[in-house]
Design a protein around this motif. Structure first.
Motif, PDB file in Angstrom:
ATOM      1  N   UNK A 119       0.934  -1.380  -0.051  1.00 30.09           N
ATOM      2  CA  UNK A 119      -0.018   0.005   0.128  1.00 30.09           C
ATOM      3  C   UNK A 119       0.912   1.406  -0.055  1.00 30.09           C
ATOM      4  N   UNK A 120       1.875   1.244   0.902  1.00 31.18           N
ATOM      5  CA  UNK A 120       2.799   2.533   0.831  1.00 31.18           C
ATOM      6  C   UNK A 120       3.415   2.498  -0.673  1.00 31.18           C
ATOM      7  N   UNK A 121       4.022   1.548  -0.968  1.00 33.44           N
ATOM      8  CA  UNK A 121       4.872   1.475  -2.266  1.00 33.44           C
ATOM      9  C   UNK A 121       3.823   2.039  -3.249  1.00 33.44           C
ATOM     10  N   UNK A 122       2.497   1.731  -3.339  1.00 36.14           N
ATOM     11  CA  UNK A 122       1.473   2.463  -4.271  1.00 36.14           C
ATOM     12  C   UNK A 122       1.285   3.572  -4.169  1.00 36.14           C
ATOM     13  N   UNK A 123       0.961   4.133  -2.995  1.00 38.42           N
ATOM     14  CA  UNK A 123       0.841   5.703  -2.653  1.00 38.42           C
ATOM     15  C   UNK A 123       1.889   6.500  -3.147  1.00 38.42           C
ATOM     16  N   UNK A 124       3.164   5.913  -2.964  1.00 47.22           N
ATOM     17  CA  UNK A 124       4.327   6.648  -3.225  1.00 47.22           C
ATOM     18  C   UNK A 124       4.645   6.880  -4.662  1.00 47.22           C
ATOM     19  N   UNK A 125       4.204   5.741  -5.416  1.00 52.07           N
ATOM     20  CA  UNK A 125       4.538   5.498  -6.728  1.00 52.07           C
ATOM     21  C   UNK A 125       3.480   6.519  -7.373  1.00 52.07           C
ATOM     22  N   UNK A 126       2.130   6.575  -7.043  1.00 50.95           N
ATOM     23  CA  UNK A 126       1.211   7.471  -7.535  1.00 50.95           C
ATOM     24  C   UNK A 126       1.594   8.861  -7.149  1.00 50.95           C
ATOM     25  N   UNK A 127       2.170   8.972  -6.262  1.00 53.45           N
ATOM     26  CA  UNK A 127       2.474  10.697  -5.958  1.00 53.45           C
ATOM     27  C   UNK A 127       3.717  10.820  -6.694  1.00 53.45           C
ATOM     28  N   UNK A 128       4.610  10.108  -6.781  1.00 54.48           N
ATOM     29  CA  UNK A 128       5.849  10.395  -7.701  1.00 54.48           C
ATOM     30  C   UNK A 128       5.294  10.784  -9.183  1.00 54.48           C
ATOM     31  N   UNK A 129       4.433   9.814  -9.766  1.00 52.29           N
ATOM     32  CA  UNK A 129       3.786  10.243 -11.243  1.00 52.29           C
ATOM     33  C   UNK A 129       3.136  11.471 -11.213  1.00 52.29           C
ATOM     34  N   UNK A 130       2.292  11.574 -10.288  1.00 53.01           N
ATOM     35  CA  UNK A 130       1.496  12.835 -10.226  1.00 53.01           C
ATOM     36  C   UNK A 130       2.665  13.942 -10.074  1.00 53.01           C
ATOM     37  N   UNK A 131       3.433  14.032  -9.560  1.00 51.54           N
ATOM     38  CA  UNK A 131       4.364  15.288  -9.375  1.00 51.54           C
ATOM     39  C   UNK A 131       5.084  15.417 -10.759  1.00 51.54           C
ATOM     40  N   UNK A 132       5.556  14.370 -11.412  1.00 49.96           N
ATOM     41  CA  UNK A 132       6.377  14.424 -12.585  1.00 49.96           C
ATOM     42  C   UNK A 132       5.601  14.857 -13.862  1.00 49.96           C
ATOM     43  N   UNK A 133       4.362  14.625 -13.764  1.00 44.60           N
ATOM     44  CA  UNK A 133       3.307  14.998 -14.897  1.00 44.60           C
ATOM     45  C   UNK A 133       2.434  16.482 -14.558  1.00 44.60           C
ATOM     46  N   UNK A 134       2.850  16.837 -13.194  1.00 44.61           N
ATOM     47  CA  UNK A 134       2.310  18.241 -12.895  1.00 44.61           C
ATOM     48  C   UNK A 134       0.651  18.298 -12.532  1.00 44.61           C
ATOM     49  N   UNK A 135       0.455  17.029 -12.173  1.00 47.91           N
ATOM     50  CA  UNK A 135      -0.978  16.717 -11.793  1.00 47.91           C
ATOM     51  C   UNK A 135      -1.281  16.808 -10.155  1.00 47.91           C
ATOM     52  N   UNK A 136      -0.238  16.749  -9.257  1.00 47.35           N
ATOM     53  CA  UNK A 136      -0.189  16.803  -8.168  1.00 47.35           C
ATOM     54  C   UNK A 136       0.728  17.588  -7.505  1.00 47.35           C
ATOM     55  N   UNK A 137       0.350  18.152  -6.106  1.00 46.86           N
ATOM     56  CA  UNK A 137       1.427  19.175  -5.531  1.00 46.86           C
ATOM     57  C   UNK A 137       2.489  18.470  -4.637  1.00 46.86           C
ATOM     58  N   UNK A 138       3.449  19.201  -4.011  1.00 50.31           N
ATOM     59  CA  UNK A 138       4.545  18.757  -3.539  1.00 50.31           C
ATOM     60  C   UNK A 138       4.815  19.775  -2.298  1.00 50.31           C
ATOM     61  N   UNK A 139       5.256  19.063  -1.051  1.00 49.61           N
ATOM     62  CA  UNK A 139       5.341  20.207   0.037  1.00 49.61           C
ATOM     63  C   UNK A 139       7.148  20.704  -0.444  1.00 49.61           C
ATOM     64  N   UNK A 140       7.356  21.982  -0.154  1.00 48.58           N
ATOM     65  CA  UNK A 140       8.442  22.495  -0.591  1.00 48.58           C
ATOM     66  C   UNK A 140       8.898  23.397   0.267  1.00 48.58           C
ATOM     67  N   UNK A 141      10.179  23.264   0.712  1.00 49.75           N
ATOM     68  CA  UNK A 141      10.945  23.951   1.709  1.00 49.75           C
ATOM     69  C   UNK A 141      12.228  24.644   1.131  1.00 49.75           C
ATOM     70  N   UNK A 142      11.970  26.099   0.538  1.00 47.97           N
ATOM     71  CA  UNK A 142      12.676  26.702  -0.315  1.00 47.97           C
ATOM     72  C   UNK A 142      14.010  26.903   0.145  1.00 47.97           C
ATOM     73  N   UNK A 143      14.256  27.058   1.421  1.00 46.41           N
ATOM     74  CA  UNK A 143      15.594  27.459   2.040  1.00 46.41           C
ATOM     75  C   UNK A 143      16.293  26.424   2.285  1.00 46.41           C
ATOM     76  N   UNK A 144      15.558  25.032   2.789  1.00 47.32           N
ATOM     77  CA  UNK A 144      16.374  23.901   3.014  1.00 47.32           C
ATOM     78  C   UNK A 144      16.825  23.309   1.774  1.00 47.32           C
ATOM     79  N   UNK A 145      15.763  23.386   0.562  1.00 54.49           N
ATOM     80  CA  UNK A 145      16.243  22.702  -0.638  1.00 54.49           C
ATOM     81  C   UNK A 145      17.327  23.775  -1.388  1.00 54.49           C
TER      82      UNK A 145
END
Length: 359
Positions: A119-145
């Motif tokens: 279940x964890x692998x499925x959720x993370x894979x889905x989130x990774x594809x969503x971020x790559x294709x611009x369909x999902x949001x991601x948490x960003x820490x600009x200073x740390x990154x």
């Protein structure tokens, strides 16, 4: 933990808000995922079949063995249980339900672990594809990154310094060896050529002095290389490993956050409320993990910067003073520099194997 999707030159477009991919892109994206999940599915089917066989017939105690002598013992300490006689064996045979219950508990525990991982692998894979294709949001820490990007760039530049310093060490070592051989040749010719004895003699002394100073400079350069190597491949690498854990935790956090948002936006019946409550608990767990690792990364980056400045200040000063003293021909200053930075030279011939090691 999670590999990125390979990039292709083929373009993709959107039709009615849907991503349209070419056949090559679909193969590149889908086939690795299918291969991973097909392997897991095959293992799961085999596991379930073995579990059913164990629950029906029970474990075969005659095929088990007891290993004496602790972990890592030899084959001489393995005793087949079929050869053991006594009341203990009759006791285990008289309680098959306890053995079956224990086996079932272990099997259920393994099944739950595999289920959670899937279940964890499925959720993370889905989130990774969503971020790559611009369909999902991601948490960003600009200073740390930004600090992480600076660290990766700094590590790359320091690796280049380390490579060049090692090349300098190798070339300079060969020059010192040549000077030593040349000095020995001059000294030999000084004994065999009476008419040029003085000329060969002071050239031999000059080469021996240069060789001695060269060995002293090599000690300083080797100390410089060793310190940079520790900074790059141990201190920086340890921080980058923590950053990798932080990035994986960020992906898991966003995956469970997106799952919670999706459930919260749907209908609110009794079944959905239970799922929302469970998703909220998982979200809080992933959030705490993410924030803990983000704090760890910030602390490690701060200490790494302080340590880097301290180490490089010392090493650059050593490198400058040693090089300047050597090429100025100041032997006393060169030796004083090594004493100042507590650099110990290896005695001549210490790298050679002993007589016993050669036999």
């Amino acid at each position: 933990m999670f590999s990125s999707v390979p990039q292709t030159d083929t373009q993709f477009g959107f039709v009615d808000g849907t991503v349209v991919l070419s056949l090559s892109q679909c193969c590149i994206i889908v086939l690795p995922v299918i291969a991973v999940y097909w392997a897991d599915l095959t293992s799961l089917v085999s596991f379930v079949q073995d579990l059913q066989q164990v629950m029906v017939s029970g474990p075969n105690l005659n095929e088990t063995s007891i290993v004496s002598g602790g972990y890592g013992g030899t084959a001489e300490g393995i005793i087949p249980t079929s050869s053991i006689k006594g009341p203990s064996m009759h006791h285990s045979n008289s309680n098959p339900s306890m053995t079956e219950e224990a086996t079932r508990g272990i099997a259920v525990e393994k099944f739950d672990t595999m289920k959670k991982w899937s279940i964890n692998t499925y959720k993370c894979t889905k989130q990774m594809f969503s971020e790559r294709f611009g369909r999902g949001s991601r948490t960003v820490d600009l200073e740390l990154e930004a600090q992480v990007d600076v660290l990766r760039e700094t590590k790359s530049k320091y690796e280049n310094i380390l490579r060049l310093a090692r090349d300098l060490t190798n070339h300079f070592y060969n020059m010192v060896q040549t000077q030593q051989a040349l000095g020995d040749t001059f000294a030999d010719l000084s004994q065999k050529s009476p008419e040029l004895q003085d000329e060969f003699g002071y050239n031999a002394e000059t080469q021996k002095l240069l060789c001695k100073n060269g060995e002293t400079l090599l000690g300083a350069i080797n100390f410089f290389v060793s310190s940079i190597n520790t900074l790059v491949h141990k201190t920086m690498e340890d921080t980058l490993m923590t950053i990798k854990m932080y990035e994986n935790a960020r992906l898991e956090f966003d995956a469970y956050r997106a799952d919670l948002e999706e459930l919260s936006a749907g209908p609110r019946d009794a079944n959905t409320m239970v799922r929302i409550e469970f998703a909220q608990q998982q979200y809080q767990v992933q959030r705490e993990k993410y924030e803990r690792l983000r704090s760890d990364v910030s602390i490690k980056l701060k200490f790494l910067e302080e340590n880097k400045v301290k180490v490089m200040h010392k090493q650059l000063l050593l490198f400058h003073n040693a090089i300047s003293a050597y090429f100025a021909g100041n032997q006393q200053q060169l030796e004083q520099t090594l004493r100042q930075f507590h650099v110990k030279l290896k005695p001549p011939g210490s790298d050679k194997p002993s007589w016993l090691e050669e036999q």
